[in-house]
Scaffold this motif. Structure first.
Motif, PDB file in Angstrom:
ATOM      1  N   GLY A  47       4.613  23.681  -6.360  1.00 49.87           N
ATOM      2  CA  GLY A  47       5.278  22.840  -7.348  1.00 49.87           C
ATOM      3  C   GLY A  47       5.859  21.558  -6.696  1.00 49.87           C
ATOM      4  O   GLY A  47       6.368  20.623  -7.484  1.00 49.87           O
ATOM      5  N   SER A  48       6.205  21.574  -5.312  1.00 51.99           N
ATOM      6  CA  SER A  48       6.678  20.332  -4.832  1.00 51.99           C
ATOM      7  C   SER A  48       5.748  19.203  -4.975  1.00 51.99           C
ATOM      8  O   SER A  48       4.469  19.348  -4.970  1.00 51.99           O
ATOM      9  N   VAL A  49       6.540  18.183  -5.040  1.00 52.78           N
ATOM     10  CA  VAL A  49       5.636  16.702  -5.439  1.00 52.78           C
ATOM     11  C   VAL A  49       5.970  15.758  -4.072  1.00 52.78           C
ATOM     12  O   VAL A  49       7.201  15.440  -3.715  1.00 52.78           O
ATOM     13  N   LEU A  50       5.110  15.073  -3.577  1.00 53.24           N
ATOM     14  CA  LEU A  50       4.917  14.209  -2.635  1.00 53.24           C
ATOM     15  C   LEU A  50       4.368  12.841  -3.248  1.00 53.24           C
ATOM     16  O   LEU A  50       3.150  12.834  -3.521  1.00 53.24           O
ATOM     17  N   SER A  51       5.099  11.808  -3.407  1.00 52.77           N
ATOM     18  CA  SER A  51       4.521  10.609  -4.185  1.00 52.77           C
ATOM     19  C   SER A  51       3.643   9.947  -3.225  1.00 52.77           C
ATOM     20  O   SER A  51       3.825   9.511  -2.231  1.00 52.77           O
ATOM     21  N   VAL A  52       2.528   9.366  -3.691  1.00 47.80           N
ATOM     22  CA  VAL A  52       1.667   8.659  -3.218  1.00 47.80           C
ATOM     23  C   VAL A  52       2.268   7.272  -2.648  1.00 47.80           C
ATOM     24  O   VAL A  52       2.056   6.754  -1.575  1.00 47.80           O
ATOM     25  N   ASP A  53       3.090   6.712  -3.542  1.00 52.98           N
ATOM     26  CA  ASP A  53       3.705   5.459  -3.195  1.00 52.98           C
ATOM     27  C   ASP A  53       4.972   5.796  -2.040  1.00 52.98           C
ATOM     28  O   ASP A  53       5.181   4.812  -1.452  1.00 52.98           O
ATOM     29  N   GLU A  54       5.425   6.926  -1.868  1.00 56.40           N
ATOM     30  CA  GLU A  54       6.460   7.211  -0.661  1.00 56.40           C
ATOM     31  C   GLU A  54       5.400   7.061   0.490  1.00 56.40           C
ATOM     32  O   GLU A  54       5.854   6.756   1.532  1.00 56.40           O
ATOM     33  N   VAL A  55       4.113   7.969   0.539  1.00 59.83           N
ATOM     34  CA  VAL A  55       3.276   7.911   1.802  1.00 59.83           C
ATOM     35  C   VAL A  55       2.939   6.264   1.957  1.00 59.83           C
ATOM     36  O   VAL A  55       2.894   6.089   3.039  1.00 59.83           O
ATOM     37  N   ALA A  56       2.709   5.578   1.004  1.00 60.77           N
ATOM     38  CA  ALA A  56       2.196   4.283   1.130  1.00 60.77           C
ATOM     39  C   ALA A  56       3.244   3.537   1.843  1.00 60.77           C
ATOM     40  O   ALA A  56       3.039   2.592   2.682  1.00 60.77           O
ATOM     41  N   THR A  57       4.371   3.617   1.706  1.00 60.06           N
ATOM     42  CA  THR A  57       5.462   2.844   2.293  1.00 60.06           C
ATOM     43  C   THR A  57       5.569   3.183   3.949  1.00 60.06           C
ATOM     44  O   THR A  57       5.863   2.153   4.541  1.00 60.06           O
ATOM     45  N   HIS A  58       5.127   4.323   4.261  1.00 57.53           N
ATOM     46  CA  HIS A  58       5.022   4.743   5.706  1.00 57.53           C
ATOM     47  C   HIS A  58       3.804   4.005   6.271  1.00 57.53           C
ATOM     48  O   HIS A  58       3.549   4.039   7.602  1.00 57.53           O
ATOM     49  N   CYS A  59       2.854   3.711   5.361  1.00 59.91           N
ATOM     50  CA  CYS A  59       1.571   2.927   6.037  1.00 59.91           C
ATOM     51  C   CYS A  59       1.777   1.472   5.935  1.00 59.91           C
ATOM     52  O   CYS A  59       0.622   0.762   5.933  1.00 59.91           O
ATOM     53  N   ASP A  60       2.862   0.967   5.228  1.00 56.16           N
ATOM     54  CA  ASP A  60       3.169  -0.509   4.932  1.00 56.16           C
ATOM     55  C   ASP A  60       1.986  -1.017   4.181  1.00 56.16           C
ATOM     56  O   ASP A  60       1.427  -1.927   4.131  1.00 56.16           O
ATOM     57  N   THR A  61       1.840  -0.214   2.937  1.00 61.43           N
ATOM     58  CA  THR A  61       0.803  -0.758   1.776  1.00 61.43           C
ATOM     59  C   THR A  61       1.664  -0.166   0.538  1.00 61.43           C
ATOM     60  O   THR A  61       2.568   0.141   0.381  1.00 61.43           O
ATOM     61  N   ILE A  62       0.549  -0.024  -0.341  1.00 60.81           N
ATOM     62  CA  ILE A  62       0.893   0.352  -1.725  1.00 60.81           C
ATOM     63  C   ILE A  62       0.145   1.406  -2.082  1.00 60.81           C
ATOM     64  O   ILE A  62      -1.048   1.638  -1.480  1.00 60.81           O
ATOM     65  N   GLY A  63       0.779   2.255  -3.254  1.00 60.95           N
ATOM     66  CA  GLY A  63      -0.357   3.217  -3.732  1.00 60.95           C
ATOM     67  C   GLY A  63      -1.703   3.245  -4.036  1.00 60.95           C
ATOM     68  O   GLY A  63      -2.606   3.847  -4.105  1.00 60.95           O
ATOM     69  N   TYR A  64      -1.891   1.816  -4.749  1.00 57.87           N
ATOM     70  CA  TYR A  64      -2.953   1.581  -4.991  1.00 57.87           C
ATOM     71  C   TYR A  64      -4.114   1.768  -3.915  1.00 57.87           C
ATOM     72  O   TYR A  64      -5.295   2.208  -4.214  1.00 57.87           O
ATOM     73  N   THR A  65      -3.854   1.259  -2.794  1.00 57.55           N
ATOM     74  CA  THR A  65      -4.836   1.133  -1.778  1.00 57.55           C
ATOM     75  C   THR A  65      -5.240   2.614  -1.200  1.00 57.55           C
ATOM     76  O   THR A  65      -6.104   2.946  -1.071  1.00 57.55           O
ATOM     77  N   LEU A  66      -4.100   3.339  -1.220  1.00 57.30           N
ATOM     78  CA  LEU A  66      -4.427   4.689  -0.789  1.00 57.30           C
ATOM     79  C   LEU A  66      -5.217   5.566  -1.895  1.00 57.30           C
ATOM     80  O   LEU A  66      -6.333   6.177  -1.532  1.00 57.30           O
ATOM     81  N   LEU A  67      -5.084   5.377  -3.050  1.00 57.48           N
ATOM     82  CA  LEU A  67      -5.888   6.010  -4.202  1.00 57.48           C
ATOM     83  C   LEU A  67      -7.160   5.623  -4.309  1.00 57.48           C
ATOM     84  O   LEU A  67      -8.045   6.387  -4.129  1.00 57.48           O
ATOM     85  N   THR A  68      -7.219   4.387  -4.048  1.00 56.04           N
ATOM     86  CA  THR A  68      -8.752   3.638  -4.259  1.00 56.04           C
ATOM     87  C   THR A  68      -9.474   3.735  -2.851  1.00 56.04           C
ATOM     88  O   THR A  68     -10.702   3.844  -2.682  1.00 56.04           O
ATOM     89  N   GLY A  69      -8.925   4.054  -1.809  1.00 56.36           N
ATOM     90  CA  GLY A  69      -9.381   4.286  -0.404  1.00 56.36           C
ATOM     91  C   GLY A  69     -10.085   5.622  -0.188  1.00 56.36           C
ATOM     92  O   GLY A  69     -10.498   5.799   0.790  1.00 56.36           O
ATOM     93  N   VAL A  70      -9.723   6.745  -1.143  1.00 54.77           N
ATOM     94  CA  VAL A  70     -10.058   8.147  -0.963  1.00 54.77           C
ATOM     95  C   VAL A  70     -11.801   8.011  -0.802  1.00 54.77           C
ATOM     96  O   VAL A  70     -12.231   7.456  -2.036  1.00 54.77           O
ATOM     97  N   LEU A  71     -12.382   8.298   0.157  1.00 51.79           N
ATOM     98  CA  LEU A  71     -13.697   8.077   0.351  1.00 51.79           C
ATOM     99  C   LEU A  71     -14.548   9.065  -0.407  1.00 51.79           C
ATOM    100  O   LEU A  71     -14.382  10.037  -0.722  1.00 51.79           O
TER     101      LEU A  71
END
Length: 368
Positions: free
Chosen positions: A335-359
């Motif tokens: 039930g724990s949640v890790l936001s894609v937006d939080e991960v994106a800040t560590h990658c110097d990008t935005i959540g959009y790029t992580l979501l659309t970048g899953v191959l």
């Protein structure tokens, strides 16, 4: 046994987020934007789920994306957000009963030279200040009048003004205020119906809600605002990028981990190896300390992301072992949640790029 990396797509969460958009703008028709394969989530399955939630229309980037939806049995109106890319596409637009944006004179002239069996639905793009696509206000008025007079080519009852905000995500933006003022002036001059509210405007700019809104990334559980979501608004993560530990290394202090030895252990450490890497779309720019969830507990990235694997420090998790669940973003089985937006800040990008970048090699698993 299959590689353990999978992208779980929670269709119930998707429908919840669409209902949030609809409740925020109850007098608007809310077109669901599902371009880029529904932001990496799988356009056909997401379109079906969104249709069940009441989405009256869909927005895509190209004719190819629209064809894929029609082939999947989607019958709702589909808007080509960038219009046609070649005059030869107009026959397919007519055959598939698509709506189209017109943002350039060559598109306008191609449309007016075409002879459809029935008038086509057209949305005319206003460049309200983003300076990407569309017509300046004065040029827009002239083109609007030409389209409104083209009864054989254009369904005048479907004619709308469409524009795009560059900074609706910012709480205090001079550019947003200027764009909205421009849109209002043109709208009032022509008395036209408009569609301008994207995800951030849908969430935080109720004055812009109009005949149509077009929520996009918010449908997938990502917060597009510079700050927190409005009070009382909750979005659920739709994609959970989930894998497992495939090995555990026990190391002494000052040992290097991964390519280039960027990370060195501060003391005796346990390093977990995760089946996920940039060959799957996980961002190689992720810095040491980027969080993941191991059995629902946060653990930091330790070392550079490689093509098929990444390494995390699990020294504080004595129970973690080979087979332990690892969530790169989304909701863990605990039930724990890790936001894609939080991960994106560590990658110097935005959540959009992580979501659309899953191959594509990462299988999507659609869940209710």
């Amino acid at each position: 046994m299959a590689r353990p990396l999978v992208a779980d797509i929670d269709l119930k969460a998707l429908r919840h987020n669409y209902r949030v958009a609809s409740e925020l703008a109850p007098t608007s028709a809310n077109m669901a934007v599902i371009k880029a394969d529904a932001y990496g989530h799988g356009a056909a399955n997401c379109a079906r789920a969104l249709a069940e939630a009441g989405a009256p229309a869909f927005g895509v980037a190209s004719l190819e994306e629209a064809i894929a939806l029609r082939d999947a049995g989607i019958s709702q109106p589909i808007l080509l957000l960038e219009g046609i890319f070649d005059a030869g596409e107009l026959a397919r637009v007519e055959m598939l009963d698509l709506w189209q944006v017109v943002h350039s004179d060559w598109q306008l002239e191609a449309l007016l030279a075409y002879r459809p069996a029935r008038p086509l639905t057209v949305w005319l793009k206003l460049d309200s200040g983003m300076h990407r696509l569309g017509f300046t206000p004065e040029a827009f008025v002239v083109r609007w009048e030409r389209l409104a007079a083209a009864g054989t080519q254009v369904a005048t009852e479907g004619l709308h003004l469409i524009s795009h905000f560059a900074s609706a995500d910012q709480a205090r933006s001079v550019q947003f205020a200027a764009q909205w003022s421009t849109i209002e002036q043109v709208r009032d001059r022509l008395g036209c119906r408009i569609c301008v509210a994207n995800s951030p405007a849908t969430l935080a700019r109720p004055a812009t809600h109009a005949a149509w809104n077009r929520p996009g990334v918010m449908l997938y559980g990502s917060n597009p605002l510079d700050g927190a979501l409005p009070v009382g608004v909750s979005l659920d993560p739709v994609m959970t990028l989930r894998s497992r530990l495939i090995a555990v290394q026990t190391l002494e202090a000052d040992e290097p981990v991964g390519y280039g030895g960027r990370f060195r252990t501060a003391g005796p450490s346990r390093i977990g190896i995760v089946a996920a890497g940039y060959g799957d779309g996980y961002d190689r720019h992720a810095v040491d300390g980027t969080p993941v969830l191991v059995d629902g507990v946060r653990a930091p990235l330790a070392g550079r992301v490689s093509m098929d694997m990444l390494t995390v420090d699990i020294s504080h998790l004595p129970a973690a072992k080979v087979g332990s669940e690892v969530v790169l973003w989304g909701r863990s089985s605990t039930g724990s949640v890790l936001s894609v937006d939080e991960v994106a800040t560590h990658c110097d990008t935005i959540g959009y790029t992580l979501l659309t970048g899953v191959l594509p090699r990462v299988p999507r698993r659609f869940l209710e």
